[in-house]
Scaffold this motif. Structure first.
Motif, PDB file in Angstrom:
ATOM      1  N   THR A  99       2.341  -5.297 -10.367  1.00  0.00           N
ATOM      2  CA  THR A  99       3.762  -5.597 -10.177  1.00  0.00           C
ATOM      3  C   THR A  99       4.641  -4.347 -10.148  1.00  0.00           C
ATOM      4  O   THR A  99       5.851  -4.464 -10.250  1.00  0.00           O
ATOM      5  N   VAL A 100       4.057  -3.188  -9.982  1.00  0.00           N
ATOM      6  CA  VAL A 100       4.832  -1.952  -9.996  1.00  0.00           C
ATOM      7  C   VAL A 100       5.873  -1.952  -8.881  1.00  0.00           C
ATOM      8  O   VAL A 100       7.049  -1.663  -9.125  1.00  0.00           O
ATOM      9  N   LEU A 101       5.463  -2.273  -7.657  1.00  0.00           N
ATOM     10  CA  LEU A 101       6.414  -2.280  -6.541  1.00  0.00           C
ATOM     11  C   LEU A 101       7.462  -3.362  -6.710  1.00  0.00           C
ATOM     12  O   LEU A 101       8.647  -3.129  -6.505  1.00  0.00           O
ATOM     13  N   ARG A 102       7.032  -4.557  -7.091  1.00  0.00           N
ATOM     14  CA  ARG A 102       7.975  -5.661  -7.285  1.00  0.00           C
ATOM     15  C   ARG A 102       9.029  -5.288  -8.323  1.00  0.00           C
ATOM     16  O   ARG A 102      10.228  -5.427  -8.087  1.00  0.00           O
ATOM     17  N   ASP A 103       8.582  -4.790  -9.441  1.00  0.00           N
ATOM     18  CA  ASP A 103       9.509  -4.425 -10.519  1.00  0.00           C
ATOM     19  C   ASP A 103      10.442  -3.290 -10.100  1.00  0.00           C
ATOM     20  O   ASP A 103      11.631  -3.302 -10.430  1.00  0.00           O
ATOM     21  N   ALA A 104       9.911  -2.316  -9.369  1.00  0.00           N
ATOM     22  CA  ALA A 104      10.727  -1.185  -8.927  1.00  0.00           C
ATOM     23  C   ALA A 104      11.804  -1.655  -7.951  1.00  0.00           C
ATOM     24  O   ALA A 104      12.966  -1.248  -8.062  1.00  0.00           O
ATOM     25  N   VAL A 105      11.436  -2.511  -7.008  1.00  0.00           N
ATOM     26  CA  VAL A 105      12.409  -3.014  -6.027  1.00  0.00           C
ATOM     27  C   VAL A 105      13.507  -3.787  -6.731  1.00  0.00           C
ATOM     28  O   VAL A 105      14.701  -3.565  -6.501  1.00  0.00           O
ATOM     29  N   ASN A 152       0.798  -1.229   0.000  1.00  0.00           N
ATOM     30  CA  ASN A 152       0.000   0.000   0.000  1.00  0.00           C
ATOM     31  C   ASN A 152       0.830   1.279   0.000  1.00  0.00           C
ATOM     32  O   ASN A 152       0.320   2.341   0.323  1.00  0.00           O
ATOM     33  N   MET A 153       2.102   1.183  -0.333  1.00  0.00           N
ATOM     34  CA  MET A 153       2.925   2.376  -0.479  1.00  0.00           C
ATOM     35  C   MET A 153       3.042   2.712  -1.963  1.00  0.00           C
ATOM     36  O   MET A 153       2.898   1.843  -2.811  1.00  0.00           O
ATOM     37  N   THR A 154       3.339   3.968  -2.237  1.00  0.00           N
ATOM     38  CA  THR A 154       3.674   4.331  -3.605  1.00  0.00           C
ATOM     39  C   THR A 154       5.092   3.839  -3.875  1.00  0.00           C
ATOM     40  O   THR A 154       5.818   3.460  -2.943  1.00  0.00           O
ATOM     41  N   LYS A 155       5.495   3.895  -5.120  1.00  0.00           N
ATOM     42  CA  LYS A 155       6.849   3.467  -5.475  1.00  0.00           C
ATOM     43  C   LYS A 155       7.888   4.312  -4.738  1.00  0.00           C
ATOM     44  O   LYS A 155       8.846   3.776  -4.173  1.00  0.00           O
ATOM     45  N   VAL A 156       7.702   5.617  -4.697  1.00  0.00           N
ATOM     46  CA  VAL A 156       8.650   6.511  -4.031  1.00  0.00           C
ATOM     47  C   VAL A 156       8.694   6.228  -2.533  1.00  0.00           C
ATOM     48  O   VAL A 156       9.778   6.156  -1.937  1.00  0.00           O
ATOM     49  N   GLN A 157       7.539   6.037  -1.908  1.00  0.00           N
ATOM     50  CA  GLN A 157       7.500   5.729  -0.476  1.00  0.00           C
ATOM     51  C   GLN A 157       8.210   4.411  -0.184  1.00  0.00           C
ATOM     52  O   GLN A 157       8.963   4.310   0.790  1.00  0.00           O
ATOM     53  N   ALA A 158       7.974   3.410  -1.013  1.00  0.00           N
ATOM     54  CA  ALA A 158       8.583   2.090  -0.800  1.00  0.00           C
ATOM     55  C   ALA A 158      10.099   2.165  -0.925  1.00  0.00           C
ATOM     56  O   ALA A 158      10.827   1.646  -0.071  1.00  0.00           O
ATOM     57  N   LEU A 159      10.592   2.815  -1.970  1.00  0.00           N
ATOM     58  CA  LEU A 159      12.041   2.916  -2.156  1.00  0.00           C
ATOM     59  C   LEU A 159      12.690   3.726  -1.036  1.00  0.00           C
ATOM     60  O   LEU A 159      13.787   3.400  -0.580  1.00  0.00           O
ATOM     61  N   THR A 160      12.005   4.753  -0.558  1.00  0.00           N
ATOM     62  CA  THR A 160      12.512   5.549   0.563  1.00  0.00           C
ATOM     63  C   THR A 160      12.599   4.703   1.834  1.00  0.00           C
ATOM     64  O   THR A 160      13.593   4.756   2.556  1.00  0.00           O
ATOM     65  N   ALA A 161      11.570   3.899   2.097  1.00  0.00           N
ATOM     66  CA  ALA A 161      11.561   3.036   3.284  1.00  0.00           C
ATOM     67  C   ALA A 161      12.656   1.972   3.200  1.00  0.00           C
ATOM     68  O   ALA A 161      13.327   1.686   4.198  1.00  0.00           O
ATOM     69  N   ILE A 162      12.860   1.413   2.027  1.00  0.00           N
ATOM     70  CA  ILE A 162      13.899   0.395   1.855  1.00  0.00           C
ATOM     71  C   ILE A 162      15.282   1.024   1.986  1.00  0.00           C
ATOM     72  O   ILE A 162      16.173   0.450   2.610  1.00  0.00           O
ATOM     73  N   ASP A 163      15.462   2.199   1.412  1.00  0.00           N
ATOM     74  CA  ASP A 163      16.745   2.910   1.559  1.00  0.00           C
ATOM     75  C   ASP A 163      17.050   3.166   3.036  1.00  0.00           C
ATOM     76  O   ASP A 163      18.193   3.013   3.474  1.00  0.00           O
ATOM     77  N   ALA A 164      16.039   3.548   3.803  1.00  0.00           N
ATOM     78  CA  ALA A 164      16.239   3.785   5.235  1.00  0.00           C
ATOM     79  C   ALA A 164      16.635   2.492   5.948  1.00  0.00           C
ATOM     80  O   ALA A 164      17.514   2.497   6.808  1.00  0.00           O
ATOM     81  N   ALA A 165      16.003   1.380   5.584  1.00  0.00           N
ATOM     82  CA  ALA A 165      16.346   0.083   6.181  1.00  0.00           C
ATOM     83  C   ALA A 165      17.780  -0.300   5.837  1.00  0.00           C
ATOM     84  O   ALA A 165      18.512  -0.831   6.679  1.00  0.00           O
TER      85      ALA A 165
END
Length: 80
Positions: free
Chosen positions: A45-51, A11-24
């Protein structure tokens, strides 16, 4: 020491997800060898592909591992 971490980016946008992963990744100490990203796949598959695309060449990620669950991607930071 927690050598394995999970981060749920449902339920995150692509930008939110990448920001959260970068922080981790920034918080990951030397004991962390794997970060499991739970992105889901039923909603697309937007998030999967982006990750997978973004972290394939990230300097802290040695490799990406795909498991049996298509809604998860493991970022391997070091080999055991």
């Amino acid at each position: 020491m927690n050598a394995f971490q999970e981060i749920n980016v449902h339920n995150m946008t692509k930008v939110q997800a990448l920001t959260a992963i970068d922080a981790a990744l920034r918080r990951a100490n030397a004991g962390v060898y794997r970060i499991r990203v739970i992105h889901g796949y039923h909603g697309g598959t937007v998030l999967r592909d982006a990750v997978r695309a973004h972290y394939a060449k990230h300097p802290k990620v040695r490799r990406i591992e795909l498991g049996l669950n298509p809604g998860e991607t493991d970022l391997i930071l070091r080999e055991l």
